[in-house]
Scaffold this motif. Structure first.
Motif, PDB file in Angstrom:
ATOM      1  N   GLU A 178      72.075  77.084  42.567  1.00  0.00           N
ATOM      2  CA  GLU A 178      71.477  78.145  43.369  1.00  0.00           C
ATOM      3  C   GLU A 178      71.579  79.495  42.659  1.00  0.00           C
ATOM      4  N   THR A 179      72.661  79.718  41.915  1.00  0.00           N
ATOM      5  CA  THR A 179      72.804  80.975  41.169  1.00  0.00           C
ATOM      6  C   THR A 179      71.735  81.077  40.095  1.00  0.00           C
ATOM      7  N   ALA A 180      71.508  79.984  39.361  1.00  0.00           N
ATOM      8  CA  ALA A 180      70.478  79.989  38.319  1.00  0.00           C
ATOM      9  C   ALA A 180      69.100  80.245  38.924  1.00  0.00           C
ATOM     10  N   LYS A 181      68.822  79.651  40.066  1.00  0.00           N
ATOM     11  CA  LYS A 181      67.524  79.886  40.727  1.00  0.00           C
ATOM     12  C   LYS A 181      67.383  81.346  41.132  1.00  0.00           C
ATOM     13  N   TRP A 182      68.475  81.944  41.643  1.00  0.00           N
ATOM     14  CA  TRP A 182      68.412  83.352  42.053  1.00  0.00           C
ATOM     15  C   TRP A 182      68.199  84.254  40.847  1.00  0.00           C
ATOM     16  N   TRP A 183      68.924  83.964  39.747  1.00  0.00           N
ATOM     17  CA  TRP A 183      68.718  84.738  38.516  1.00  0.00           C
ATOM     18  C   TRP A 183      67.240  84.720  38.120  1.00  0.00           C
ATOM     19  N   LEU A 184      66.624  83.559  38.249  1.00  0.00           N
ATOM     20  CA  LEU A 184      65.254  83.380  37.779  1.00  0.00           C
ATOM     21  C   LEU A 184      64.222  83.630  38.877  1.00  0.00           C
ATOM     22  N   SER A 185      64.705  84.137  40.036  1.00  0.00           N
ATOM     23  CA  SER A 185      63.822  84.423  41.176  1.00  0.00           C
ATOM     24  C   SER A 185      62.962  83.222  41.527  1.00  0.00           C
TER      25      SER A 185
ATOM     26  N   TRP B 215      74.967  70.953  24.598  1.00  0.00           N
ATOM     27  CA  TRP B 215      76.132  70.198  25.043  1.00  0.00           C
ATOM     28  C   TRP B 215      75.785  69.003  25.922  1.00  0.00           C
ATOM     29  N   TYR B 216      74.697  69.106  26.673  1.00  0.00           N
ATOM     30  CA  TYR B 216      74.335  68.002  27.561  1.00  0.00           C
ATOM     31  C   TYR B 216      73.134  67.216  27.036  1.00  0.00           C
ATOM     32  N   ASP B 217      72.834  67.438  25.758  1.00  0.00           N
ATOM     33  CA  ASP B 217      71.815  66.644  25.063  1.00  0.00           C
ATOM     34  C   ASP B 217      70.470  66.694  25.772  1.00  0.00           C
TER      35      ASP B 217
ATOM     36  N   ILE C  53      62.432  67.848  32.537  1.00  0.00           N
ATOM     37  CA  ILE C  53      63.632  68.383  31.887  1.00  0.00           C
ATOM     38  C   ILE C  53      64.204  69.563  32.677  1.00  0.00           C
ATOM     39  N   GLY C  54      63.339  70.320  33.362  1.00  0.00           N
ATOM     40  CA  GLY C  54      63.827  71.404  34.211  1.00  0.00           C
ATOM     41  C   GLY C  54      64.650  70.878  35.371  1.00  0.00           C
ATOM     42  N   ILE C  55      64.194  69.769  35.950  1.00  0.00           N
ATOM     43  CA  ILE C  55      64.936  69.143  37.049  1.00  0.00           C
ATOM     44  C   ILE C  55      66.282  68.610  36.544  1.00  0.00           C
ATOM     45  N   GLN C  56      66.296  68.027  35.339  1.00  0.00           N
ATOM     46  CA  GLN C  56      67.555  67.542  34.757  1.00  0.00           C
ATOM     47  C   GLN C  56      68.545  68.687  34.567  1.00  0.00           C
ATOM     48  N   PHE C  57      68.041  69.837  34.147  1.00  0.00           N
ATOM     49  CA  PHE C  57      68.870  71.031  33.968  1.00  0.00           C
ATOM     50  C   PHE C  57      69.504  71.451  35.297  1.00  0.00           C
ATOM     51  N   LEU C  58      68.680  71.512  36.361  1.00  0.00           N
ATOM     52  CA  LEU C  58      69.194  71.909  37.673  1.00  0.00           C
ATOM     53  C   LEU C  58      70.179  70.875  38.218  1.00  0.00           C
ATOM     54  N   GLN C  59      69.907  69.608  37.986  1.00  0.00           N
ATOM     55  CA  GLN C  59      70.806  68.561  38.462  1.00  0.00           C
ATOM     56  C   GLN C  59      72.160  68.636  37.769  1.00  0.00           C
ATOM     57  N   LYS C  60      72.159  68.937  36.488  1.00  0.00           N
ATOM     58  CA  LYS C  60      73.422  69.063  35.761  1.00  0.00           C
ATOM     59  C   LYS C  60      74.210  70.259  36.284  1.00  0.00           C
ATOM     60  N   LEU C  61      73.546  71.375  36.539  1.00  0.00           N
ATOM     61  CA  LEU C  61      74.219  72.537  37.129  1.00  0.00           C
ATOM     62  C   LEU C  61      74.877  72.171  38.452  1.00  0.00           C
ATOM     63  N   GLU C  62      74.156  71.439  39.268  1.00  0.00           N
ATOM     64  CA  GLU C  62      74.684  71.068  40.575  1.00  0.00           C
ATOM     65  C   GLU C  62      75.875  70.124  40.449  1.00  0.00           C
ATOM     66  N   SER C  63      75.808  69.200  39.494  1.00  0.00           N
ATOM     67  CA  SER C  63      76.835  68.162  39.399  1.00  0.00           C
ATOM     68  C   SER C  63      78.190  68.711  38.957  1.00  0.00           C
ATOM     69  N   ILE C  64      78.204  69.847  38.268  1.00  0.00           N
ATOM     70  CA  ILE C  64      79.485  70.389  37.789  1.00  0.00           C
ATOM     71  C   ILE C  64      79.884  71.666  38.530  1.00  0.00           C
ATOM     72  N   SER C  65      79.177  71.998  39.612  1.00  0.00           N
ATOM     73  CA  SER C  65      79.532  73.196  40.374  1.00  0.00           C
ATOM     74  C   SER C  65      80.988  73.119  40.829  1.00  0.00           C
ATOM     75  N   PRO C  66      81.754  74.196  40.648  1.00  0.00           N
ATOM     76  CA  PRO C  66      83.176  74.167  41.015  1.00  0.00           C
ATOM     77  C   PRO C  66      83.420  73.948  42.502  1.00  0.00           C
ATOM     78  N   ARG C  67      82.406  74.143  43.361  1.00  0.00           N
ATOM     79  CA  ARG C  67      82.635  74.135  44.807  1.00  0.00           C
ATOM     80  C   ARG C  67      83.003  72.756  45.354  1.00  0.00           C
ATOM     81  N   TYR C  68      82.797  71.701  44.573  1.00  0.00           N
ATOM     82  CA  TYR C  68      83.109  70.368  45.086  1.00  0.00           C
ATOM     83  C   TYR C  68      84.588  70.052  44.878  1.00  0.00           C
ATOM     84  N   TRP C  69      85.444  70.782  45.590  1.00  0.00           N
ATOM     85  CA  TRP C  69      86.883  70.586  45.410  1.00  0.00           C
ATOM     86  C   TRP C  69      87.633  71.184  46.597  1.00  0.00           C
TER      87      TRP C  69
END
Length: 760
Positions: free
Chosen positions: A236-243, A273-275, A367-383
């Motif tokens: 969500e942060t990346a989406k906000w940065w990019l409006s 890093w994520y190929d 590839i854009g969707i893969q980028f967003l999915q990777k961002l979501e999968s490592i978000s610190p909030r899942y803890w």
């Protein structure tokens, strides 16, 4: 230039940077603080520092998993260590200090990370990261030691790997790796770490969350942690940065134009890093950036026709040096102004916002969707945190809207998470408020700063780590972070052949490392027997285990072990019986906790953690007293060779004006008489009992013992050396040689034994 000292055998080296006096540190923070605070002047006052600080740069090795490697590869990273000086009321014994980890925010110059907070250039000292400097001063004022990782792709690792910006795995490993290295180094510098605290800002707030999560997984105690402006909802942060239609509904601020640089670094890092091959070109426009005006109203003309893709790719790869020092960019005054204003956080150049640089519809591509999915999968909030964690976030943050911090941390973080919304605070104001709690008034929060909050968790006497016995190993336990030194001392050895053990440290993640060897010689006809001892350093959560080392150097678990608590102290007695064929015997040894502060004799033994590695780390002018014991028929010669490391052949003798000589080569054997250090040689044997000899070291370096038999055999006491199988490490700085080979050998390892008795 500062000299680098290696703790050989540990993968750690360090250099002393400088002692900053309290007055000097105050002045540096004041000047840096003014530059940091100028654009947002809100009445914050730079702190006055009351302690001197010693600054060290640490180099440490961790295995890195990157798509360019077929398997994880060791990489040398760098970081900063700060040790505060003593005040008048302190005593020399009060060197058990709480340890703070600071995780820095985004760097636009990856060559000026925390370990370059002061750096030597043309014999002058200059400032690097202001935010790190402020943390150094505040933590020093309050008696903390502090470490700060440079991260992967920054500092020492700048030229070897792409920056791991917003990349979870290597970032966490870099932070934990620095903690591991520091807990080994600090006792060597006379400081014992106890209680662990973490702090991070911006990118470092995200990294702090990841580090705490990893430490909790490893069951390494963290007292508490603080984050300011922490990235939490990454997609969500990346989406906000990019409006691009983030779910965040309201923000008092617009995305800052300087976030364009951050987005470029982020996308490039994820591709690497994520190929995600082709991600950068799929998202970033290959269009010329329009003209604009700088923060002072001057027209900035893009006469060089720089494209979004061109400048962001160069910046992501090289940081600001791409435009400051790259000759192909020398006439790009427009690009230089972007970087200059980006540092000032004052960019007003139209057409260079994050949304401007994104190709329309790029995030909806595969590839854009893969980028967003990777961002979501490592978000610190899942803890859900088991560590008290406090988060400051600004209600006018131009990089991180409040609705992208509070909901995730509140809903997912658990009851130990405390949120502090800071009214009207920008990105930098939030950082300063977390440290100084003035002059902005938190909205519905507290005016307590993180230093005072940490103090509420400080203990006058942190819990001391203790050893707890399991069936076949021991575990280090404590409520607080800490290190524990233990002395293993052989009390008795029985059997026809000498027994030797590997001392193994197993970490909470299951990885093991060899940290020493223990054993003795068999009793001779003269009833002469040498028994070893070793001092090792462990961390809370470590398991202390053992492997049996056979005469041919193969390890096994063919033994029975019994561990019994001692009544007279906090130690243990261990009885280990070898159940393997042809090598029946037993070894009895004690394990006793020791003071954590290490001495010169421990530094000398630092390289000896490897199997059969009799290396000594010595300094020029050191005086060593060696006790030499022999029980053999021959007159052998004992000497030492000074070694260096060759990237191709490993340990070598570095001969002046000649090609290096590998210690595994026949040339080493042929030329051994010319290679021995002239300061120490002795002929010994013939049923002698013992002799004593002093040695004054001529040069700094790593030295290996060498035994030369009357038959002309040469045995080098270093792993991989010619004849190294004829040596055994009996313990720390206690080394035994067997002077007969193969079927003629009795494997008693007592033909020549030497022990370093003292060092001055």
């Amino acid at each position: 230039m500062t000299s680098v000292k290696a703790l050989a055998g540990t993968g750690i080296s360090y250099s002393f940077l400088k002692t900053l006096k309290a007055t000097e540190l105050t002045a540096l923070i004041k000047s840096g603080f003014a530059a940091f605070d100028q654009p947002i002047s809100q009445g914050f006052v730079a702190p006055k520092i009351n302690r001197n600080v010693d600054l060290y740069r640490i180099f440490y090795t961790i295995d890195i998993n990157h798509p360019q490697f077929t398997e994880p590869q060791p990489q040398v990273l760098s970081g900063l260590l700060m040790i505060p000086g003593l005040l008048a009321e302190d005593t020399q014994e009060e060197r058990t200090l709480p340890l703070a980890i600071y995780n820095h925010g985004t760097l636009f110059n990856r060559q000026l990370p925390p370990s370059k907070v002061v750096f030597e250039e043309d014999q002058e000292w200059a400032m690097g990261s202001y935010e790190t400097l402020i943390n150094i001063g505040l933590f020093a004022n309050n008696g903390y030691a502090m470490i700060a990782s440079d991260y992967v792709g920054c500092g020492n690792n700048f030229s070897f790997l792409h920056e791991a910006y917003g990349v979870k795995e290597p970032t966490s490993e870099a932070i934990i790796g620095l903690l591991e290295a520091s807990r080994k180094l600090m006792p060597m510098l006379g400081v014992n770490p106890a209680q662990l605290f973490l702090n991070g800002w911006s990118q470092g707030g995200m990294n702090t969350q990841w580090a705490v999560q990893q430490l909790e997984t490893l069951q390494i105690p963290v007292t508490t942690a603080a984050v300011s402006s922490p990235f939490n909802e990454l997609q969500e942060t990346a989406k906000w940065w990019l409006s691009q239609g983030s779910n965040n509904p309201v923000s008092p601020a617009e995305p800052a134009p300087w976030l364009s640089l951050c987005v470029g670094i982020l996308i490039s890092s994820y591709e690497s890093w994520y190929d995600l091959n082709g991600l950068f070109n799929a998202l970033i426009k290959d269009e010329v950036i329009p003209n604009g005006k700088d923060s002072e109203g001057n027209v900035i003309r893009n006469d060089a026709k720089v494209t979004y893709r061109e400048i962001l790719n160069r910046f992501a790869q090289y940081g600001d040096s791409a435009v400051k020092f790259d000759s192909s960019f020398s006439n790009y005054s427009w690009a230089v102004n972007i970087i200059r204003d980006g540092f000032k956080f004052e960019t007003t150049i139209p057409g260079f916002t994050p949304a401007d640089m994104l190709i329309n519809g790029a995030l909806e591509t595969e590839i854009g969707i893969q980028f967003l999915q990777k961002l979501e999968s490592i978000s610190p909030r899942y803890w859900t945190y088991g560590t008290p964690l406090k988060a400051w976030y600004g209600l006018s943050d131009e990089a991180l809207p409040p609705d992208l911090v509070a909901p995730g941390m509140k809903d997912k973080g658990g009851p130990l998470v405390t949120l502090v919304p800071v009214n009207g605070a920008s990105h930098r104001q939030t950082f300063l408020n977390s440290l100084l709690a003035s002059p902005l008034n938190p909205k519905g929060g507290t005016d307590q700063n993180l230093i005072d909050w940490f103090a509420s968790f400080r203990k006058a006497s942190p819990a001391v780590p203790t050893l707890v016995a399991a069936s076949d190993h021991l575990i280090v336990k404590s409520e607080d972070f800490g290190v524990l030194a233990v002395l293993l001392n052989v009390e008795q050895q029985q059997g026809e052949r000498a027994m030797h053990l590997q001392i193994v440290r197993t970490r909470q993640d299951g990885r093991s490392e060899l940290i020493g060897t223990l054993g003795g010689t068999t009793a001779s006809a003269n009833q002469l027997q040498s028994l070893g001892s070793a001092r090792v350093l462990l961390q809370v959560g470590d398991q202390l285990k053992f492997k049996l080392l056979s005469t041919n150097g193969i390890t096994s678990d063919t033994f029975i072990i019994a561990i019994q608590k001692r009544e007279q102290d906090s130690g243990f007695n261990v009885n280990l019986k070898n159940t393997g064929t042809n090598q029946a015997g037993s070894l009895q040894f004690s394990i006793l906790p020791q003071p954590n502060i290490f001495k010169a004799i421990d530094v000398v033994a630092a390289p000896q953690s490897e199997v059969n590695n009799g290396l000594l780390q010595l300094s020029q002018g050191q005086k060593l007293n060696l006790e030499i014991t022999t029980d053999c028929a021959f007159i052998n010669r004992l000497g030492f060779v000074q070694l260096n490391t060759d990237p191709l052949t490993g340990l070598v003798v570095n001969t002046v004006g000649k090609e290096n000589i590998a210690i595994s080569s026949t040339r080493f054997k042929d030329e051994i008489d010319t290679l021995l250090d002239p300061g120490f040689q002795i002929s010994t044997g013939g049923r002698q009992i013992s002799s004593n000899l002093d040695w004054i070291v001529g040069q700094d370096g790593i030295y290996a013992p060498v035994l030369i038999t009357p038959q002309g055999n040469v045995f080098c006491g270093a792993a991989g050396g010619i004849g190294s199988e004829q040596m055994r490490m009996l313990g720390q700085n206690i080394i035994g040689f067997e002077d007969l080979i193969g079927q003629y050998s009795d494997y008693d390892w007592n033909d020549v034994v030497f022990e370093i008795k003292s060092i001055s």
